[in-house]
Scaffold this motif. Structure first.
Motif, PDB file in Angstrom:
ATOM      1  N   GLY A   1       0.750  -1.326  -0.194  1.00 19.17           N
ATOM      2  CA  GLY A   1       0.047   0.009   0.018  1.00 19.17           C
ATOM      3  C   GLY A   1       0.857   1.340   0.094  1.00 19.17           C
ATOM      4  O   GLY A   1       2.083   1.378  -0.577  1.00 19.17           O
ATOM      5  N   LYS A   2       0.287   2.112   0.648  1.00 18.30           N
ATOM      6  CA  LYS A   2       0.976   3.458   0.693  1.00 18.30           C
ATOM      7  C   LYS A   2       2.528   3.472   1.191  1.00 18.30           C
ATOM      8  O   LYS A   2       3.106   4.479   1.051  1.00 18.30           O
ATOM      9  N   ASP A   3       2.477   2.545   2.404  1.00 21.31           N
ATOM     10  CA  ASP A   3       3.703   2.651   2.988  1.00 21.31           C
ATOM     11  C   ASP A   3       4.885   2.359   2.039  1.00 21.31           C
ATOM     12  O   ASP A   3       6.220   2.541   2.062  1.00 21.31           O
ATOM     13  N   ASN A   4       4.610   1.694   0.771  1.00 20.03           N
ATOM     14  CA  ASN A   4       5.540   1.461  -0.388  1.00 20.03           C
ATOM     15  C   ASN A   4       5.871   2.643  -1.200  1.00 20.03           C
ATOM     16  O   ASN A   4       6.847   2.846  -2.117  1.00 20.03           O
ATOM     17  N   TYR A   5       5.139   3.703  -0.979  1.00 20.71           N
ATOM     18  CA  TYR A   5       5.491   4.762  -1.795  1.00 20.71           C
ATOM     19  C   TYR A   5       6.554   5.643  -1.818  1.00 20.71           C
ATOM     20  O   TYR A   5       7.119   6.301  -2.779  1.00 20.71           O
ATOM     21  N   VAL A   6       7.237   5.433  -0.587  1.00 16.30           N
ATOM     22  CA  VAL A   6       8.670   6.093  -0.428  1.00 16.30           C
ATOM     23  C   VAL A   6       9.456   5.372  -1.175  1.00 16.30           C
ATOM     24  O   VAL A   6      10.480   6.062  -1.944  1.00 16.30           O
ATOM     25  N   TRP A   7       9.458   3.820  -1.403  1.00 13.00           N
ATOM     26  CA  TRP A   7      10.338   3.148  -2.127  1.00 13.00           C
ATOM     27  C   TRP A   7      10.185   3.521  -3.767  1.00 13.00           C
ATOM     28  O   TRP A   7      11.049   3.522  -4.503  1.00 13.00           O
ATOM     29  N   VAL A   8       8.968   3.610  -3.906  1.00  9.79           N
ATOM     30  CA  VAL A   8       8.674   4.066  -5.355  1.00  9.79           C
ATOM     31  C   VAL A   8       9.272   5.474  -5.708  1.00  9.79           C
ATOM     32  O   VAL A   8       9.563   5.651  -6.905  1.00  9.79           O
ATOM     33  N   ASP A   9       9.114   6.379  -4.855  1.00  7.07           N
ATOM     34  CA  ASP A   9       9.943   7.746  -5.285  1.00  7.07           C
ATOM     35  C   ASP A   9      11.401   7.517  -5.422  1.00  7.07           C
ATOM     36  O   ASP A   9      12.027   8.418  -5.952  1.00  7.07           O
ATOM     37  N   GLU A  10      11.946   6.696  -4.565  1.00  7.48           N
ATOM     38  CA  GLU A  10      13.502   6.568  -4.627  1.00  7.48           C
ATOM     39  C   GLU A  10      13.564   5.704  -5.913  1.00  7.48           C
ATOM     40  O   GLU A  10      14.703   6.278  -6.241  1.00  7.48           O
ATOM     41  N   LEU A  11      13.168   4.686  -6.313  1.00  3.22           N
ATOM     42  CA  LEU A  11      13.445   4.297  -7.415  1.00  3.22           C
ATOM     43  C   LEU A  11      13.037   5.243  -8.629  1.00  3.22           C
ATOM     44  O   LEU A  11      13.902   5.318  -9.596  1.00  3.22           O
ATOM     45  N   LEU A  12      12.137   6.197  -8.538  1.00  2.00           N
ATOM     46  CA  LEU A  12      11.903   7.120  -9.674  1.00  2.00           C
ATOM     47  C   LEU A  12      13.352   7.947  -9.679  1.00  2.00           C
ATOM     48  O   LEU A  12      13.876   8.254 -10.606  1.00  2.00           O
ATOM     49  N   GLU A  13      13.949   8.415  -8.569  1.00  2.00           N
ATOM     50  CA  GLU A  13      15.164   9.210  -8.524  1.00  2.00           C
ATOM     51  C   GLU A  13      16.181   8.686  -8.840  1.00  2.00           C
ATOM     52  O   GLU A  13      16.978   8.868  -9.699  1.00  2.00           O
ATOM     53  N   ARG A  14      16.406   7.427  -8.232  1.00  2.00           N
ATOM     54  CA  ARG A  14      17.562   6.503  -8.768  1.00  2.00           C
ATOM     55  C   ARG A  14      17.682   6.094 -10.042  1.00  2.00           C
ATOM     56  O   ARG A  14      18.831   5.843 -10.737  1.00  2.00           O
ATOM     57  N   LEU A  15      16.678   5.933 -10.949  1.00  2.00           N
ATOM     58  CA  LEU A  15      16.732   5.570 -12.254  1.00  2.00           C
ATOM     59  C   LEU A  15      16.597   6.599 -13.162  1.00  2.00           C
ATOM     60  O   LEU A  15      16.394   6.686 -14.441  1.00  2.00           O
ATOM     61  N   GLY A  16      16.611   7.855 -12.883  1.00  2.00           N
ATOM     62  CA  GLY A  16      16.557   9.138 -13.399  1.00  2.00           C
ATOM     63  C   GLY A  16      15.153   9.234 -14.195  1.00  2.00           C
ATOM     64  O   GLY A  16      14.995   9.946 -15.029  1.00  2.00           O
ATOM     65  N   LEU A  17      14.223   8.935 -13.396  1.00  2.00           N
ATOM     66  CA  LEU A  17      12.702   9.188 -13.731  1.00  2.00           C
ATOM     67  C   LEU A  17      11.964  10.099 -12.832  1.00  2.00           C
ATOM     68  O   LEU A  17      10.823  10.518 -13.019  1.00  2.00           O
ATOM     69  N   GLY A  18      12.595  10.828 -12.069  1.00  2.00           N
ATOM     70  CA  GLY A  18      12.387  11.883 -11.310  1.00  2.00           C
ATOM     71  C   GLY A  18      11.425  12.860 -12.146  1.00  2.00           C
ATOM     72  O   GLY A  18      10.304  13.247 -11.625  1.00  2.00           O
ATOM     73  N   ASP A  19      11.852  13.718 -13.120  1.00  2.00           N
ATOM     74  CA  ASP A  19      11.197  14.500 -13.833  1.00  2.00           C
ATOM     75  C   ASP A  19      10.277  14.046 -14.846  1.00  2.00           C
ATOM     76  O   ASP A  19       9.585  14.575 -15.513  1.00  2.00           O
ATOM     77  N   LYS A  20      10.105  12.579 -14.857  1.00  2.00           N
ATOM     78  CA  LYS A  20       9.191  11.886 -15.688  1.00  2.00           C
ATOM     79  C   LYS A  20       8.139  11.223 -15.112  1.00  2.00           C
ATOM     80  O   LYS A  20       7.206  10.558 -15.504  1.00  2.00           O
ATOM     81  N   ALA A  21       8.099  11.480 -13.659  1.00  2.00           N
ATOM     82  CA  ALA A  21       7.072  10.868 -12.697  1.00  2.00           C
ATOM     83  C   ALA A  21       5.493  11.053 -12.922  1.00  2.00           C
ATOM     84  O   ALA A  21       4.775  10.163 -13.099  1.00  2.00           O
ATOM     85  N   ASP A  22       5.208  11.998 -13.616  1.00  2.00           N
ATOM     86  CA  ASP A  22       3.713  12.541 -13.936  1.00  2.00           C
ATOM     87  C   ASP A  22       3.651  12.576 -15.430  1.00  2.00           C
ATOM     88  O   ASP A  22       2.462  12.664 -15.715  1.00  2.00           O
ATOM     89  N   GLU A  23       4.557  12.076 -16.032  1.00  2.00           N
ATOM     90  CA  GLU A  23       4.399  12.047 -17.731  1.00  2.00           C
ATOM     91  C   GLU A  23       3.595  10.683 -17.890  1.00  2.00           C
ATOM     92  O   GLU A  23       3.910   9.562 -17.559  1.00  2.00           O
ATOM     93  N   ASN A  24       2.919  10.748 -18.799  1.00  2.00           N
ATOM     94  CA  ASN A  24       2.182   9.636 -19.507  1.00  2.00           C
ATOM     95  C   ASN A  24       3.285   8.711 -19.960  1.00  2.00           C
ATOM     96  O   ASN A  24       4.319   8.988 -21.009  1.00  2.00           O
ATOM     97  N   LEU A  25       3.142   7.657 -19.920  1.00  2.22           N
ATOM     98  CA  LEU A  25       4.106   6.301 -20.265  1.00  2.22           C
ATOM     99  C   LEU A  25       4.219   6.393 -21.816  1.00  2.22           C
ATOM    100  O   LEU A  25       5.207   6.000 -22.302  1.00  2.22           O
ATOM    101  N   GLY A  26       2.965   6.694 -22.721  1.00  4.46           N
ATOM    102  CA  GLY A  26       2.991   6.696 -24.086  1.00  4.46           C
ATOM    103  C   GLY A  26       3.856   7.733 -24.431  1.00  4.46           C
ATOM    104  O   GLY A  26       4.425   7.546 -25.570  1.00  4.46           O
ATOM    105  N   ASN A  27       4.315   8.754 -23.671  1.00  5.34           N
ATOM    106  CA  ASN A  27       4.993   9.890 -24.028  1.00  5.34           C
ATOM    107  C   ASN A  27       6.542   9.807 -24.035  1.00  5.34           C
ATOM    108  O   ASN A  27       7.412  10.726 -24.385  1.00  5.34           O
ATOM    109  N   LEU A  28       6.996   8.551 -23.124  1.00  8.27           N
ATOM    110  CA  LEU A  28       8.365   8.447 -22.877  1.00  8.27           C
ATOM    111  C   LEU A  28       9.407   8.071 -23.970  1.00  8.27           C
ATOM    112  O   LEU A  28       8.511   7.132 -24.968  1.00  8.27           O
ATOM    113  N   SER A  29      10.201   8.229 -24.089  1.00  2.00           N
ATOM    114  CA  SER A  29      11.258   7.464 -25.030  1.00  2.00           C
ATOM    115  C   SER A  29      11.523   6.118 -24.663  1.00  2.00           C
ATOM    116  O   SER A  29      11.082   5.510 -23.549  1.00  2.00           O
ATOM    117  N   GLY A  30      12.236   5.383 -25.634  1.00  2.00           N
ATOM    118  CA  GLY A  30      12.360   4.076 -25.432  1.00  2.00           C
ATOM    119  C   GLY A  30      13.219   3.743 -24.169  1.00  2.00           C
ATOM    120  O   GLY A  30      13.139   2.761 -23.516  1.00  2.00           O
TER     121      GLY A  30
END
Length: 305
Positions: free
Chosen positions: A108-137
């Motif tokens: 549940g929501k307790d895992n959202y902190v880890w989700v946000d850490e993954l976004l940052e560690r994999l360079g996805l922080g600025d793409k977090a709210d971007e629709n997946l269809g708009n992302l590059s390969g």
């Protein structure tokens, strides 16, 4: 102690096609394991069986002691798979997709902190709210990696993770994977970039035509190859290379002569004397030890003879 992965006499048939034939090996907990093979060797089939996407015709696979068919809930909780294909849902943003993935594993929501850490560690922080269809390969590939890690699996399977991605993503990925491995995660890697397997994997299995043709430590596999290479930078020469030398030449272009020499049967000094006696002058020389690619090619070519 149960191994991280135990593959026991796995067969998979599609009609008359024997995709896997009696595959049998184990992967120790905390290891970095390479699964190599040419296209069509059966690597992805084996991973799909491990992930529960298809069933083996006979035999079984256990992940940390849990049978992937009989105890599939437990085994899938422990396993994270980064697939080759760029599969994504275009109706969600990156963060929404990862949170949804968390829910699949009862998190549940307790895992959202880890989700946000993954976004940052994999360079996805600025793409977090971007629709997946708009992302590059490359960005979609990063999302797949994050999805595989969202439930903090003990065993991570990377199926061709760097295929078609840029240098920066490779750097980010391997830096993160090294850290995961250091923290005790078991990593299973399939790749066509043999140098990646040689660099990271402590143990390797090689499949070809659905059969296991090698399974050993990386160092032991490297020691199987009985040759080394002598490379000479030569001046322009008109003399013909003697037959006894010519049979050892594997490259003769751009003023470079490369000889493949048997470790026990060919003495480098004798070869250099023979080169000079043939009237061939060289300005530089070096010797190279074989890499895993030479071993891989030798084994798979032999298996097709």
């Amino acid at each position: 102690m149960d191994p991280a992965v135990l593959v026991s006499q796995v067969y998979k048939r599609y009609g008359n096609l024997e995709a896997l034939y009696g595959i049998d090996f184990s992967i120790a907990k905390g290891s970095f394991f390479g699964l190599l093979g040419p296209n069509g060797a059966g690597k992805s089939t084996l991973i799909n069986i491990m992930a529960g996407l298809v069933h083996a015709t006979s035999g079984n696979i256990k992940v940390v002691g849990y049978d992937v068919r009989k105890q599939w809930r437990k085994s899938r909780q422990i396993l994270g798979v980064v697939p080759q294909e760029l599969a994504y849902d275009p109706f969600f943003s990156t963060r929404e997709m990862l949170r949804l993935q968390s829910g699949y594993f009862g998190l549940g929501k307790d895992n959202y902190v880890w989700v946000d850490e993954l976004l940052e560690r994999l360079g996805l922080g600025d793409k977090a709210d971007e629709n997946l269809g708009n992302l590059s390969g490359g960005m979609k590939r990063r999302v797949l990696i994050a999805q595989a890690l969202v439930h903090k699996p003990e065993v991570l399977v990377l199926d061709e993770p760097t295929a078609g991605v840029d240098v920066e993503l490779r750097r980010v990925l391997w830096e993160f994977v090294r850290e995961l491995h250091k923290n005790g995660h078991t990593i299973l890697l399939t790749t066509h970039y043999i140098e990646e397997a040689e660099s990271f994997c402590d143990r390797i299995a090689i499949l070809d035509n659905g059969r296991l043709i090698a399974h050993d430590t990386t160092n032991a596999l490297l020691n199987r190859y009985p040759y080394r290479f002598l490379r000479l930078s030569v001046k322009n020469y008109s003399t013909q290379i003697p037959e006894k030398l010519l049979e050892k030449v594997v490259l003769n272009e751009n003023n470079e002569l490369t000889f493949r020499l048997h470790r026990e049967d060919d003495n480098i000094g004798d070869v250099l004397d023979a080169v000079q006696n043939a009237g061939i002058s060289f300005t530089d020389l070096r010797t190279d030890e074989p890499g895993l690619e030479e071993v891989f090619l030798a084994l798979t070519v032999k298996n097709h003879d």
